[in-house]
Design a protein around this motif. Structure first.
Motif, PDB file in Angstrom:
ATOM      1  N   SER A   1      48.578 -20.387 -55.168  1.00 50.52           N
ATOM      2  CA  SER A   1      48.523 -21.675 -54.466  1.00 50.52           C
ATOM      3  C   SER A   1      49.776 -22.513 -54.711  1.00 50.52           C
ATOM      4  O   SER A   1      50.108 -23.387 -53.916  1.00 50.52           O
ATOM      5  CB  SER A   1      47.268 -22.446 -54.894  1.00 50.52           C
ATOM      6  OG  SER A   1      47.258 -22.593 -56.302  1.00 50.52           O
TER       7      SER A   1
ATOM      8  N   ARG B   1      54.632 -22.909 -47.850  1.00 51.82           N
ATOM      9  CA  ARG B   1      53.954 -23.319 -46.607  1.00 51.82           C
ATOM     10  C   ARG B   1      54.926 -23.346 -45.439  1.00 51.82           C
ATOM     11  O   ARG B   1      56.025 -23.886 -45.563  1.00 51.82           O
ATOM     12  CB  ARG B   1      53.334 -24.709 -46.797  1.00 51.82           C
ATOM     13  CG  ARG B   1      52.092 -24.705 -47.661  1.00 51.82           C
ATOM     14  CD  ARG B   1      51.799 -26.073 -48.264  1.00 51.82           C
ATOM     15  NE  ARG B   1      52.072 -27.162 -47.334  1.00 51.82           N
ATOM     16  CZ  ARG B   1      52.250 -28.418 -47.716  1.00 51.82           C
ATOM     17  NH1 ARG B   1      52.187 -28.767 -49.007  1.00 51.82           N
ATOM     18  NH2 ARG B   1      52.491 -29.359 -46.821  1.00 51.82           N
TER      19      ARG B   1
ATOM     20  N   THR C   1      49.059 -17.080 -36.546  1.00 54.44           N
ATOM     21  CA  THR C   1      48.974 -18.019 -37.665  1.00 54.44           C
ATOM     22  C   THR C   1      49.303 -17.286 -38.954  1.00 54.44           C
ATOM     23  O   THR C   1      48.411 -16.856 -39.679  1.00 54.44           O
ATOM     24  CB  THR C   1      47.550 -18.627 -37.742  1.00 54.44           C
ATOM     25  OG1 THR C   1      47.134 -19.005 -36.429  1.00 54.44           O
ATOM     26  CG2 THR C   1      47.517 -19.839 -38.658  1.00 54.44           C
TER      27      THR C   1
ATOM     28  N   ARG D   1      50.089 -15.910 -42.590  1.00 60.86           N
ATOM     29  CA  ARG D   1      49.674 -16.304 -43.936  1.00 60.86           C
ATOM     30  C   ARG D   1      50.896 -16.637 -44.786  1.00 60.86           C
ATOM     31  O   ARG D   1      51.826 -15.830 -44.871  1.00 60.86           O
ATOM     32  CB  ARG D   1      48.917 -15.149 -44.595  1.00 60.86           C
ATOM     33  CG  ARG D   1      47.592 -14.825 -43.938  1.00 60.86           C
ATOM     34  CD  ARG D   1      47.066 -13.478 -44.414  1.00 60.86           C
ATOM     35  NE  ARG D   1      47.959 -12.411 -43.995  1.00 60.86           N
ATOM     36  CZ  ARG D   1      47.855 -11.150 -44.372  1.00 60.86           C
ATOM     37  NH1 ARG D   1      46.905 -10.789 -45.222  1.00 60.86           N
ATOM     38  NH2 ARG D   1      48.698 -10.248 -43.942  1.00 60.86           N
TER      39      ARG D   1
ATOM     40  N   PRO E   1      42.048 -22.727 -48.856  1.00 60.61           N
ATOM     41  CA  PRO E   1      42.666 -23.083 -47.577  1.00 60.61           C
ATOM     42  C   PRO E   1      44.109 -23.533 -47.778  1.00 60.61           C
ATOM     43  O   PRO E   1      44.418 -24.251 -48.737  1.00 60.61           O
ATOM     44  CB  PRO E   1      41.792 -24.253 -47.071  1.00 60.61           C
ATOM     45  CG  PRO E   1      40.482 -24.073 -47.772  1.00 60.61           C
ATOM     46  CD  PRO E   1      40.816 -23.481 -49.114  1.00 60.61           C
ATOM     47  N   GLN E   2      45.011 -23.046 -46.888  1.00 62.75           N
ATOM     48  CA  GLN E   2      46.434 -23.360 -47.009  1.00 62.75           C
ATOM     49  C   GLN E   2      46.982 -23.853 -45.681  1.00 62.75           C
ATOM     50  O   GLN E   2      46.575 -23.404 -44.625  1.00 62.75           O
ATOM     51  CB  GLN E   2      47.230 -22.098 -47.353  1.00 62.75           C
ATOM     52  CG  GLN E   2      46.850 -21.434 -48.644  1.00 62.75           C
ATOM     53  CD  GLN E   2      47.608 -20.118 -48.794  1.00 62.75           C
ATOM     54  OE1 GLN E   2      48.731 -20.097 -49.288  1.00 62.75           O
ATOM     55  NE2 GLN E   2      47.006 -19.037 -48.356  1.00 62.75           N
ATOM     56  N   GLN E   3      47.997 -24.688 -45.792  1.00 62.35           N
ATOM     57  CA  GLN E   3      48.659 -25.134 -44.569  1.00 62.35           C
ATOM     58  C   GLN E   3      49.645 -24.066 -44.096  1.00 62.35           C
ATOM     59  O   GLN E   3      50.383 -23.480 -44.888  1.00 62.35           O
ATOM     60  CB  GLN E   3      49.401 -26.438 -44.843  1.00 62.35           C
ATOM     61  CG  GLN E   3      49.918 -27.073 -43.545  1.00 62.35           C
ATOM     62  CD  GLN E   3      50.916 -28.177 -43.844  1.00 62.35           C
ATOM     63  OE1 GLN E   3      50.632 -29.092 -44.607  1.00 62.35           O
ATOM     64  NE2 GLN E   3      52.093 -28.081 -43.238  1.00 62.35           N
TER      65      GLN E   3
ATOM     66  N   GLU F   1      48.535 -25.940 -39.183  1.00 59.74           N
ATOM     67  CA  GLU F   1      47.076 -25.979 -39.281  1.00 59.74           C
ATOM     68  C   GLU F   1      46.650 -25.398 -40.625  1.00 59.74           C
ATOM     69  O   GLU F   1      47.450 -24.816 -41.355  1.00 59.74           O
ATOM     70  CB  GLU F   1      46.418 -25.269 -38.090  1.00 59.74           C
ATOM     71  CG  GLU F   1      46.355 -23.774 -38.162  1.00 59.74           C
ATOM     72  CD  GLU F   1      45.603 -23.192 -36.946  1.00 59.74           C
ATOM     73  OE1 GLU F   1      45.574 -23.830 -35.872  1.00 59.74           O
ATOM     74  OE2 GLU F   1      45.087 -22.076 -37.076  1.00 59.74           O
ATOM     75  N   ILE F   2      45.372 -25.604 -40.934  1.00 59.06           N
ATOM     76  CA  ILE F   2      44.844 -25.116 -42.207  1.00 59.06           C
ATOM     77  C   ILE F   2      44.251 -23.723 -41.981  1.00 59.06           C
ATOM     78  O   ILE F   2      43.448 -23.523 -41.072  1.00 59.06           O
ATOM     79  CB  ILE F   2      43.762 -26.072 -42.756  1.00 59.06           C
ATOM     80  CG1 ILE F   2      44.355 -27.468 -42.985  1.00 59.06           C
ATOM     81  CG2 ILE F   2      43.160 -25.514 -44.065  1.00 59.06           C
ATOM     82  CD1 ILE F   2      45.522 -27.523 -43.949  1.00 59.06           C
ATOM     83  N   LEU F   3      44.689 -22.801 -42.827  1.00 60.43           N
ATOM     84  CA  LEU F   3      44.254 -21.406 -42.682  1.00 60.43           C
ATOM     85  C   LEU F   3      43.402 -21.013 -43.884  1.00 60.43           C
ATOM     86  O   LEU F   3      43.764 -21.283 -45.028  1.00 60.43           O
ATOM     87  CB  LEU F   3      45.490 -20.501 -42.628  1.00 60.43           C
ATOM     88  CG  LEU F   3      45.222 -18.992 -42.569  1.00 60.43           C
ATOM     89  CD1 LEU F   3      44.758 -18.584 -41.169  1.00 60.43           C
ATOM     90  CD2 LEU F   3      46.482 -18.216 -42.942  1.00 60.43           C
ATOM     91  N   GLU F   4      42.287 -20.349 -43.602  1.00 58.59           N
ATOM     92  CA  GLU F   4      41.468 -19.822 -44.685  1.00 58.59           C
ATOM     93  C   GLU F   4      41.496 -18.294 -44.579  1.00 58.59           C
ATOM     94  O   GLU F   4      41.134 -17.739 -43.541  1.00 58.59           O
ATOM     95  CB  GLU F   4      40.033 -20.355 -44.576  1.00 58.59           C
ATOM     96  CG  GLU F   4      39.334 -20.408 -45.926  1.00 58.59           C
ATOM     97  CD  GLU F   4      38.078 -21.297 -45.854  1.00 58.59           C
ATOM     98  OE1 GLU F   4      37.132 -21.022 -46.606  1.00 58.59           O
ATOM     99  OE2 GLU F   4      38.047 -22.250 -45.037  1.00 58.59           O
TER     100      GLU F   4
ATOM    101  N   THR G   1      40.150 -14.740 -45.443  1.00 55.03           N
ATOM    102  CA  THR G   1      38.900 -14.201 -45.968  1.00 55.03           C
ATOM    103  C   THR G   1      38.941 -12.706 -46.253  1.00 55.03           C
ATOM    104  O   THR G   1      38.001 -12.150 -46.786  1.00 55.03           O
ATOM    105  CB  THR G   1      37.750 -14.480 -44.974  1.00 55.03           C
ATOM    106  OG1 THR G   1      38.168 -14.000 -43.696  1.00 55.03           O
ATOM    107  CG2 THR G   1      37.443 -15.960 -44.891  1.00 55.03           C
TER     108      THR G   1
END
Lengths: 323, 323, 323, 323
Positions: A229, A234, B98, B100, B275-277, B287-290, B292
């Protein structure tokens, strides 16, 4: 195996105290304007002269022996030669039997079965990096407007190092240092996954420079102590610009459009005036050796243009491969 | 440029979620006894399973597809294939638009102009290191009795890391680490000055391993803070053995008969559950990406056999070149 | 050293009677549409079936194992595998001690110290050229609109060869032939002076094809009997078009914008049904050998698509290097 | 791409009328005794002087610029330089706009975008083969007792060629020729199947020599007109000696212990004194060109030592790879 590169290929040769050292550049595009003066700035930055560098002063005048016609590169192999002039070869002959700690005297003899040229370190000498700097001048022209800048971060562990440098000189000792390099203007998409990653290629040529013992990209060894993190850069915009630079501008071996950043660790010069214990292979026992030849108390001071040249050579090769 | 080596040459291929991954080894000498069982130990060490590694479990059974006859290598190109079985490709499609943070999603798309296979990281996946480990098994046989051992020095900056690892897992975060490698039994004289130094070749293949961001030999970055009188390894006997190991067993790019020692910095796994920007290239804004998908909280835990394999491949190449 | 090319690099593997043969293509650009059907025409042209070719019939179905996603090349290494199915390995074991004249039985054993796979010629088999044809399909796509066409000029010295071919079959003998290749649409400027001349690269890969014993460009050996005033191709226009084609479209190693023309000499198939004298290495004396395995009476009949593939691979590499 | 070889690697550079031409040899073993005199015989054989060769006479004195110490090779890159002295560059400038038929004037300009050095053919000149002959001297030392001998089979289609040569000179025309090379003492087992076959490597370097347009091994193109029962070389004894030499000493790309035999076709010198039609690119129409520079009426007369050197370089590389 004295060649580096796939398209922009450099092959270097020569010995510290031989008559001639040089480099052939294969794959240099035609039409690049090139004069002797183009080499002056970087060769001058590499020269000794400041406190902590060797008293050996060479003219370092590049001779453009092939691949140039009427002031432009022709596309044929481009050869740059330098004549060695200020050589004191009597200083070195005894190191064949009594190798200097930290130098390649022992390994060179092992490898080359006793036929190695011992004068001034022979082909192992840092003097040969002069040819890299020369090739780097051309590589930088090819790369423009990509810009490469390196600077000394620390010498002997200090960011202000005048005092410890003078102490080391007075003590006949030597110091290492860390040099950082920033490269702006590399577009996203250079490099390959796995064996031709940007990191692999840069590290390959950087570790070819004598005295370099560590290379790290972005946050490097510090990354090993970060959380994902914290470390993940970003992405901010459609150009791929990131807020932080922890990856050093490289993901999956490929440039991401941000600045490339790396640091190299330079060991302290192996030649020191302090008597040192070594092994005398002729008489078969340890003995105390005093090294009196000319040397740099801190070679790191002269390395930034060499680092830049090495990076430029590796990146010019990528550029010619893709562009 | 997906090939490494001059004599012992490996070329790898495949994607994380493709049907088949594999490696061709060219230049493998004839007459080496080889069975599927020879691969078990190292492939097992690389497997996930312990705390902090991915829930994706693959059988990883090597198929010896060519270059083997009646239990011995033939000297012809040796091919090892693996079938991927446990793939969940639906997890990855959205990362095209999007990307990572920290992954090669963005750079892979830039490089391959949108044709990159995005499933599980495609060809960029750490899964491909399976093939390196397989080639390393053969390289180790060629190198014997030279012995390569790597171990984890620290995870997340700690030498006892159980607690922080469990915390990172609980936090859906990830950790990096440092791995050290010791190689015993390399005779003096391997490597070349400049472009084919041992350091250049080892660093080249080490930086080909995903997640590695730093490589240092011997005292490495610490050398930059030492004096020459501290750093120089005193030679003790006619075999070239030294008291200290600051050079990491390498002078002038050439092995000096002592143990080779290096360390690598492994960044924290880029995939994290937090969650990361990031930037959505389709709609053109952050945007915020999760994330999984399945992943390792600490890939460094699985890297030691990969490091050993990479080192073995580079050194087997030197051995076959000289011996 | 089982790799050819600098940018478009092919590495092949496999044995005539092994489970799998294949080729990895490194450096294939992303975005090329590719399906199994694209391979059908050239693989079919290489297949046996007509008079004078082997009764061994293989399905030759290409398996696209990596580097393809949703019908397009991804830019990652592209692997094509073939499963061998129609193998009769009992036919070959005795050739280890009693090598067949003209085959690689003796040299393979010498080179690989007795570990060579003898079944069907092992890795030396002409069967492996199947993988070249597969790679050639992709190379031709890269080269388009450059067009490569080869045809048989003569078999057994005749331009109409049906009769002598049937006689050779009836006699259990074999015939050689000459194949010519014309390549249209290569622009002026491909190739390099000296070691990377077009001729050097084409000849390199052509002589990699089993059974080829001669290569000539343009008027070739006939040029040695011409005067300069006859041989020099007069330049006609600003595109460099020439009246005659004696240079085969190449001057100074570089394409001149005219058609590239070369011919290859293919020796008669070494496997013949006629009893032949050879040496039995086990008992240490000459003996009469009768070869009963399946083989082509005239391999030249199947070689045109292999020639085209080889030329396409070499030229695609040049195109990607320059364009 | 101006480098040939894997272990014994040569990189050449220079222009016909530049100051310096030269060659770097990488991978030359240490400890080979070497003096300037060692080069005399082969350099002398290549020199002009006899009827049918150019009036340009050069001293051709080799300067051993690196890799030599106290009369022995050191193992470091070995560089041999030559100074050009007898240059008349005013002869060549007009060929930029009006290329000579058969020469690389047009292709060199296309490739190098007008920056090519036109003087005396620049880097395309046969003069650069001087450096190959120099490297060949060292290669032959490495290969000993393997022996390489080449001789002219025919000039202008005749085995006794004095009369037609004098006629060609009188007519200001030129002649081609065929040179045969016999190599004794190559053990069985050198070479590789497919891309590194002996034929591939020899042909690669042979076609790098200007003016060579055909290469054939053993019975070569004649093999295409033979039956298998005629062509197959019967094995006679445990050393693999054969009765006939149709394979040229090579099966499956690998030496079979018999003499290696090949022939090359050399085109007639492109420079002739007879007026020829060509295209004037400046004014855009065909015109008659008269070439007045100095040249060889039959370059084939000077090629045998170049052929031997090329073969020696390729085979020394194989020897160092295996022995």
């Amino acid at each position: 195996m004295n060649t580096f590169g796939r398209i922009f290929r450099v092959s270097l040769f020569g010995e510290s105290h031989g008559s001639t050292i040089g480099i052939i550049i294969d794959g240099c595009p035609p039409g690049i304007p090139l004069t002797e003066e183009d080499f002056t700035a970087d060769l001058q930055r590499r020269k000794s002269g400041v406190t902590g560098t060797t008293p050996r002063i060479e003219e370092d005048r590049p001779i453009l022996a092939s691949g140039i016609f009427q002031g432009y590169t022709t596309g044929a192999p481009l050869t740059i030669l330098f004549q060695n002039q200020n050589t004191h070869s009597e200083d070195y002959s005894r190191f064949v039997s009594t190798p200097r700690p930290g130098h390649a005297d022992f390994t060179g003899n092992q490898k080359f079965k006793g036929f190695n040229d011992p004068r001034g370190g022979g082909h192992f000498s840092g003097r040969i990096t002069l040819t890299l700097v020369a090739a780097g001048v051309i590589a930088k022209k090819i790369l423009a407007p990509t810009n490469i800048q390196s600077s000394i971060l620390e010498i002997g562990g200090k960011t202000e190092w005048n005092k410890i440098l003078e102490e080391a000189i007075a003590d006949k000792d030597s110091l290492g240092g860390i040099v950082e390099c920033w490269i702006t203007g590399v577009p996203a998409g250079w490099g390959e996954p796995f064996f031709d990653s940007i990191e692999s290629n840069l590290a390959h040529i950087l570790f070819a420079i004598p005295a370099i013992k560590g290379v790290e990209f972005g946050s490097g060894f510090a990354a090993a102590r970060m959380k994902g993190s914290e470390h993940n850069d970003r992405i901010l915009n459609a150009e791929g610009k990131t807020v932080t630079q922890n990856a050093g501008g490289i993901n999956g071996g490929i440039s991401n459009g941000n600045d490339l950043i790396f640091r190299v660790a330079i060991k302290p010069t192996s030649s020191i005036g302090i008597p040192q214990q070594t092994f005398n292979f002729q008489i078969g026992k340890t003995e105390i050796l005093e090294v009196t030849g000319r040397h740099d108390a801190c070679i790191a001071l002269r390395i930034p243009p060499v680092i830049e040249a090495a990076a430029a050579i590796a990146l010019a090769d990528f550029k010619l491969l893709y562009c």
